[in-house]
Design an enzyme around this catalytic site. Structure first.
Site, mmCIF file in Angstrom:
data_model
loop_
_atom_site.group_PDB
_atom_site.id
_atom_site.type_symbol
_atom_site.label_atom_id
_atom_site.label_comp_id
_atom_site.label_asym_id
_atom_site.label_seq_id
_atom_site.Cartn_x
_atom_site.Cartn_y
_atom_site.Cartn_z
ATOM 1 C CB SER A 92 -0.961 -0.027 1.189
ATOM 2 O OG SER A 92 -1.961 0.950 1.029
ATOM 3 C CE1 TYR B 141 -0.199 4.191 -6.192
ATOM 4 C CE2 TYR B 141 0.210 6.050 -4.725
ATOM 5 C CZ TYR B 141 0.502 4.764 -5.146
ATOM 6 O OH TYR B 141 1.497 4.047 -4.510
ATOM 7 C CE LYS C 235 -1.386 1.665 -4.030
ATOM 8 N NZ LYS C 235 -0.920 0.266 -4.070
#
Length: 347
Positions: free
Chosen positions: A182, A215, A219
Site C-alpha cells: 500500500s 491513486y 491505496k
C-alpha cells in the site's frame, strides 16, 4: 440519500511522519532466511517488486515466481537477479516467470488457478503490482486504477488465500503471508466518493477524476478492505490465523511508478524524487519484512520494517463504517467475477 462520511485529515502530522521516515527511517538490510519457501512477487520486473524478488532469491527461497505483464521483461529481470546473486547457481530452476495482467479479470483468475493447481505450497505472495495513471482509462467497466489496484488485487488475494491456508495445513513449519503493498498516500484522501450510495459508480465519474488523487483513493481502499477482511475472518477463525495478512508502505522510492504522464508532470515528479526519494532497494526491504512478519503484524500497516498506525480517522466509527462499505461493495464485484469467492475463504 448520500451517506455522511465527514473525514478529517491531519496533513501536518502526516507530512512530519513521512519526512521523518524518508530521511531517518531506513529499514535494516534483510538477513532472515526464506529457505524452503515458495514466494510470488507481482509486478516484479521493475522497481520495488524487482528488488524485493532479488532479496528473496538472495535469502535462499526454494522457488520464486515473478508475476509480470510481459514475459520477455520478466525474463530479463530473472537474468539480472541470477547474475547478481553469486552464491546460488540454481536460478534457471528456482525462478519462474508467470504472466499476470491485473487489468484483466481473465488473466487474474487464470493466474490464481495456476497457483492452486501447480504449486505444491505457497508461503508468501507479495501483491506489489499497481499503477498511477494520470489519464482516464476504463477496463472492464471500471476506471483502470481502481480495476488494477483494488478490484483485481483483491480478486487475486482472495482467490489465492485458500492455497496459503492449505500450505499451512500441509507444511506446519510454514508461516504463510498475504501481503498488500500500500502507501502513505492513503493519508491524503478525504474520499468524497464514500458519500455516494454506490461508491464504484462515483469512482466511474470521469469529471471528478484526477490521477494522483485516484491513486491515493485506491491505496486508502486497500487499507479499509484489508482491515475489514481481517476483522471478519478473525470472528470465524481461531485467534491465531493460519495466514498473516499484512500491508506495507515502502515510502517514496526512485521507481517506475511515475513513468506515465505529460512531460511537465514527469519533470516535477522526477524533481520530487531527486530530493525526497529513497532508493528502490531500500524501499523493497519493507516488502521482505512484510513477508516474514510475526502475528503482531496481522492486519497492520508496516513501514520501515515495523508496524505503523494508519490514518487516525480510520480507527473511529466513521472508519469502521467506511471499512464496511468498501468491503461490502467490493465483495459484490468480486462475487460476480468469481462466484463463491467469499465462502471459499470463510466469509
Amino acid at each position: 440519500m448520500a451517506d455522511d462520511f465527514d473525514i478529517k485529515l491531519n496533513l501536518g502530522l502526516t507530512l512530519r511522519t513521512w519526512l521523518h521516515s524518508q530521511f531517518f527511517g531506513t529499514p535494516p538490510y534483510p538477513t532472515q532466511s526464506f529457505a524452503g519457501q515458495t514466494i510470488i512477487v507481482t509486478g516484479s520486473n521493475v522497481g520495488l517488486g524487482f528488488e524485493a524478488a532479488r532479496h528473496f532469491y538472495r535469502l535462499n527461497c526454494a522457488k520464486l515466481i515473478l508475476a509480470v505483464r510481459t514475459v520477455s521483461k520478466g525474463q530479463k529481470a530473472k537474468e539480472d537477479i541470477v547474475r547478481s546473486v553469486k552464491h546460488r547457481s540454481d536460478g534457471a530452476e528456482a525462478i519462474e516467470i508467470w504472466p499476470l495482467d491485473l487489468s484483466s479479470t481473465k488473466s487474474t483468475l487464470a493466474f490464481a488457478e495456476r497457483v492452486t493447481s501447480e504449486l505444491p505450497r505457497l508461503d508468501a505472495i507479495v501483491e506489489n503490482a499497481g499503477i498511477v495513471n494520470p489519464d482516464w482509462v476504463v477496463d472492464e467497466g471500471f476506471e483502470q486504477t481502481v480495476q488494477v489496484n483494488v478490484i483485481n488485487t483483491f480478486l487475486l488475494a482472495l482467490a489465492i488465500l485458500p492455497k496459503l491456508t492449505e500450505s499451512k495445513q500441509k507444511y506446519p513449519e510454514s508461516s504463510p503471508h498475504l501481503e498488500i503493498v500500500s502507501s502513505e498516500a492513503h493519508r491524503f484522501e478525504k474520499f468524497n466518493e464514500l458519500k455516494s450510495p454506490d461508491l464504484y459508480a462515483a469512482l466511474n465519474n470521469e469529471k471528478t477524476f484526477s490521477g494522483f488523487g485516484r491513486y491515493s483513493v485506491s491505496k486508502l481502499m486497500e487499507v479499509l478492505f484489508v482491515r475489514e477482511l481481517v476483522s471478519r475472518l478473525g470472528a470465524k477463525q481461531p485467534s491465531t490465523s493460519p495466514v498473516t495478512v499484512t500491508m506495507v508502505n515502502p515510502g517514496m522510492c526512485k521507481s517506475e511508478i511515475g513513468r506515465k504522464g505529460n512531460p511537465v508532470i514527469k519533470v516535477v515528479f522526477a524533481l520530487v524524487q531527486l530530493i525526497f526519494a529513497r532508493t528502490t532497494e531500500v524501499g523493497s526491504r519493507t516488502l521482505v519484512y512484510g513477508a516474514s512478519a510475526g502475528p503482531e503484524s496481522h492486519g497492520e500497516m508496516m513501514s520501515d520494517g515495523k508496524n505503523q498506525e494508519v490514518e487516525k480517522w480510520i480507527y473511529s466509527e466513521t472508519g469502521r463504517r467506511a471499512q464496511k462499505k468498501v468491503f461490502d461493495q467490493t465483495m459484490k464485484i468480486l462475487e460476480e467475477r468469481k462466484p463463491g469467492i467469499g465462502a471459499a475463504v470463510g466469509l
